[in-house]
Enzyme design. Structure first.
Site, mmCIF file in Angstrom:
data_model
loop_
_atom_site.group_PDB
_atom_site.id
_atom_site.type_symbol
_atom_site.label_atom_id
_atom_site.label_comp_id
_atom_site.label_asym_id
_atom_site.label_seq_id
_atom_site.Cartn_x
_atom_site.Cartn_y
_atom_site.Cartn_z
ATOM 1 N N LYS A 13 4.209 35.778 66.344
ATOM 2 C CA LYS A 13 4.281 36.866 67.325
ATOM 3 C C LYS A 13 3.408 38.058 66.924
ATOM 4 C CE LYS A 13 8.856 38.294 65.710
ATOM 5 N NZ LYS A 13 8.382 39.120 64.601
ATOM 6 N N ARG A 88 15.928 42.601 68.845
ATOM 7 C CA ARG A 88 16.336 41.471 67.994
ATOM 8 C C ARG A 88 17.795 41.099 68.252
ATOM 9 N NH1 ARG A 88 11.872 41.272 64.458
ATOM 10 N NH2 ARG A 88 12.226 40.015 62.643
ATOM 11 N N ARG A 127 1.459 32.407 54.591
ATOM 12 C CA ARG A 127 1.113 33.637 55.302
ATOM 13 C C ARG A 127 0.605 34.719 54.345
ATOM 14 N NH1 ARG A 127 4.733 35.933 60.050
ATOM 15 N NH2 ARG A 127 6.309 36.384 58.486
ATOM 16 N N ARG A 162 4.220 38.959 51.914
ATOM 17 C CA ARG A 162 5.446 39.704 52.190
ATOM 18 C C ARG A 162 6.590 39.217 51.297
ATOM 19 N NH1 ARG A 162 6.183 39.763 58.651
ATOM 20 N NH2 ARG A 162 8.341 39.570 57.959
ATOM 21 N N ARG A 173 16.555 34.500 57.372
ATOM 22 C CA ARG A 173 15.916 35.083 58.560
ATOM 23 C C ARG A 173 16.162 34.199 59.781
ATOM 24 N NH1 ARG A 173 9.961 35.869 56.507
ATOM 25 N NH2 ARG A 173 9.584 36.776 58.547
#
Ligand code: AMP
Length: 222
Positions: A13, A88, A127, A162, A173
């Protein structure tokens, strides 16, 4: 035009929000990014956030509203925005509606980017993020690999990982997503603003899918 990107973690996203923001001159509002910025500050809140963000749990609504409302006051939000990572949960969705009503705006599109959990989980370890220009890469994906593994193609700053991008934190998550965020799918489906896009495809094809839906709109160039 105001857009929400709804997605499980690692669905892309952030990448799509950046593309949309550049293409349609929309402000990119990433609550994750705003919170990561707030976490760097030498304040009590900064300290609390930096611990919390590493756990994969959602941050309290009040803190999120505070950083987001501040950002929404900026001049660049007037023409429209892409919300990346907000809302969220249901109470955030309802709060957003109240805020938008006050300023006479609506949400025009909600894009749900989704695919199987195991595919997403595999992406997480590849990532890489450029904290300088915000570019997101994935060293395991040919379409979003940087030329050099740890250097940003755009601004040549060092890429970072991250703290919540580990397989272990991913589990937390994803659990948070299923429990708190996934109910928003039926919420936005009812208001007929939801469009689902399979995110198990190249970045370009995901963008194409979004564009096809947006192209049907006649006031894009307003
Ligand atoms: P993201 O960059 O969207 O993956 O968000 C990173 C982390 O920031 C999440 O795992 C949460 O801890 C926190 N976060 C981001 N957006 C929200 C939100 N709208 N509500 C609560 N926590 C959030």
């Amino acid at each position: 035009m105001n857009v929400i990107l709804l997605a499980p973690p690692a669905a892309g996203k952030g990448t799509q929000a950046k593309i949309l923001s550049n293409k349609y001159a929309l402000a990119h509002l990433s609550t994750g990014e705003l919170l990561r910025e707030a976490a760097k500050k030498p304040t009590a809140l900064g300290k609390e956030l930096s611990t919390l963000l590493g756990t994969g749990c959602l941050v309290e609504d009040e803190i999120v509203f505070e950083v987001l409302e501040e950002r929404m006051k900026s001049e660049d939000c007037k023409k429209g925005f892409v919300l990346d990572g907000f809302p969220r949960n249901l109470s955030q969705a309802k709060a957003l509606e109240r805020i938008l009503q006050e300023i006479n705006k609506t949400i025009d599109y909600v894009f749900l980017l989704d695919t199987e959990k195991e595919i997403l989980k595999k992406r997480i370890t590849g990532r890489r993020l450029c904290e300088h220009c915000g570019q997101i890469y994935n060293i395991n994906d040919l379409s979003s690999k940087p030329k050099e593994d740890s250097i940003c193609d755009n601004c040549h700053h060092e890429l970072t990982i991250r703290t919540d991008d580990t397989e272990e934190v991913y589990e937390r998550r994803y659990k948070e997503y299923l429990e708190k965020t996934e109910p928003l799918i039926s919420y936005y489906r009812e208001s007929h603003t939801l469009h689902s896009i399979d995110c198990n495809q190249s970045i370009e094809n995901i963008t194409k899918g979004i564009d096809e839906i947006l192209r049907k709109r006649d006031d894009l160039n307003d």
